[in-house]
Scaffold this motif. Sequence first.
Motif, mmCIF file in Angstrom:
data_model
loop_
_atom_site.group_PDB
_atom_site.id
_atom_site.type_symbol
_atom_site.label_atom_id
_atom_site.label_comp_id
_atom_site.label_asym_id
_atom_site.label_seq_id
_atom_site.Cartn_x
_atom_site.Cartn_y
_atom_site.Cartn_z
ATOM 1 N N GLY A 332 -14.268 -23.476 25.352
ATOM 2 C CA GLY A 332 -14.658 -24.634 26.134
ATOM 3 C C GLY A 332 -13.566 -25.657 26.323
ATOM 4 N N MET A 333 -12.371 -25.416 25.852
ATOM 5 C CA MET A 333 -11.277 -26.366 25.984
ATOM 6 C C MET A 333 -10.542 -26.113 27.306
ATOM 7 N N THR A 334 -10.127 -27.182 27.947
ATOM 8 C CA THR A 334 -9.314 -27.089 29.171
ATOM 9 C C THR A 334 -7.849 -27.106 28.756
ATOM 10 N N HIS A 366 -9.040 -28.955 18.578
ATOM 11 C CA HIS A 366 -10.442 -28.570 18.363
ATOM 12 C C HIS A 366 -11.101 -29.465 17.329
ATOM 13 N N PRO A 370 -12.249 -32.776 20.543
ATOM 14 C CA PRO A 370 -13.001 -31.737 21.261
ATOM 15 C C PRO A 370 -13.286 -32.164 22.703
ATOM 16 N N GLY A 371 -13.052 -31.236 23.616
ATOM 17 C CA GLY A 371 -13.296 -31.516 25.021
ATOM 18 C C GLY A 371 -12.136 -32.161 25.734
ATOM 19 N N LYS A 373 -8.532 -32.558 27.533
ATOM 20 C CA LYS A 373 -7.632 -31.671 28.254
ATOM 21 C C LYS A 373 -6.313 -31.559 27.496
ATOM 22 N N SER A 395 -9.632 -38.114 23.723
ATOM 23 C CA SER A 395 -10.923 -37.428 23.626
ATOM 24 C C SER A 395 -12.045 -38.344 24.083
ATOM 25 N N ASP A 396 -13.100 -37.719 24.558
ATOM 26 C CA ASP A 396 -14.292 -38.455 24.983
ATOM 27 C C ASP A 396 -15.045 -38.905 23.737
ATOM 28 N N ALA A 399 -18.245 -37.099 23.163
ATOM 29 C CA ALA A 399 -18.252 -35.638 23.024
ATOM 30 C C ALA A 399 -18.675 -35.265 21.609
ATOM 31 N N THR A 401 -18.776 -33.409 18.092
ATOM 32 C CA THR A 401 -17.754 -32.791 17.256
ATOM 33 C C THR A 401 -18.357 -31.629 16.495
#
Length: 448
Positions: A332-334, A366, A370-371, A373, A395-396, A399, A401
């Motif tokens: 799920g990582m960009t 990670h 997380p999440g 870019k 990071s958001d 998001a 963890t």
Amino acid sequence: MTVTGEDRNDVDLTGPRFWWWERRRSVVLDAGLAAASAAECAVEGMAFATDTGLPGALGVLIGILVGSTLLVRRRWPIAVVLTSLAVTPAEMGFMLGVVGLYSLAASEVPRRITTVIAGMAFTGTLIVSLVRMRSLAGQDGSSFDPSTGYTLAMSVVLALGMTAPPLLLGLYIGARRRLMESLRERADSLERELSLLADRAEERAEWARTEERTRIAREMHDVVAHRVSLMVVHAAALQAVALKDPQKAVKNAALVGDMGRQALTELREMLGVLRSPESTTAPLTRTPAVPLAAVGAAAGAAAAAAAAADAAGNGPCLADVDALVEQSRAAGMTVELSVDGDPAPCGALVEQTAYRVVQEALTNVHKHAPGAKTWVRIAHREGTEIAMQVENAASDADAPTAGLPSGGNGLVGMRERVHTLGGVFVAGPTDAGGFRVSAVLPVKDPER
């Protein structure tokens, strides 16, 4: 304090001391010599007192006092010889003069002083001998003729006989004692050096054990942390979509199984290298940050398993970075990957280190972002260096963890790996709120 040769040999410095004597045997010897000399001088003193009209008791007393000076022959040999010279005209102190000259020659008195005093003793004995023989030649019925050189020759022989043998023997004993002391000091020095070398060897061995434990911990962290992190991420995704999208849940479950199998495979490979007897003969890796004296004994143990794995071709390489990035994307990582420059032949340890740096940087993303870019950049610089950079955006905050634990050793391990190969490592936050990891490695391993 002046100590003669026989007093220095086999001296027990831990035992009791008797004034200037080192051993009980020395006290007994000097007391016996002093008693014999006192008895001799007492007899000769009484004869001299009788010839000169002095009281016999006075001559005996003077003789006892003169002969007893042999007690101090080890500490004041000059005083003993001068005393014997003083009583030479009275024809006293034969033993006193002989033993005194021997003690003087065997002592630490400077040789110039010894030579002067020995010359005085020879001269005094020669003069007394000449006077005595001339007096004998003047007596009625004597066979000595003072007009010939016979008297002089006999006086010289007598003077040499009383001074040369004890002097030469004392010089020999003194030289032998100094030689033995020198050998003993050299043996003690060698023993101290061997003890110091043994201590240093123990320190090197302890340093090697510490380095090996650190290296194994770093390898375990690299192998386990990334795979397990991805497994946790996929497991969380599997839990979230299990009821809503069974097909995606099946895909995530397959990915978790693949991650687990890969982690087990890498663990088996590393443990197999650690158990391999060839790992103990791997080439040494010289670390610039470690003193050169410790490198030769410990660097081989610290890098043995890693070097053996590289030689066997079991370690990861730069070509595996694409698969590493795909695994992060699947979680799920960009991630954007860019490679610049023409790849040059690299040492196996360099490629493995470059791979581990990228792997650990993605694992940290990670865990901590997380999440976010992420950009992975690899640049080959004119066939001399490889530069890597892994940067993630902020990071958001909302998001979720994965709740992965962090031991705080990831950056430390990367820095150790890069510095071991003579590279440069920099890591820190960016102005945009993200995090950046940068490393530059030489193309060839340091040992090549």
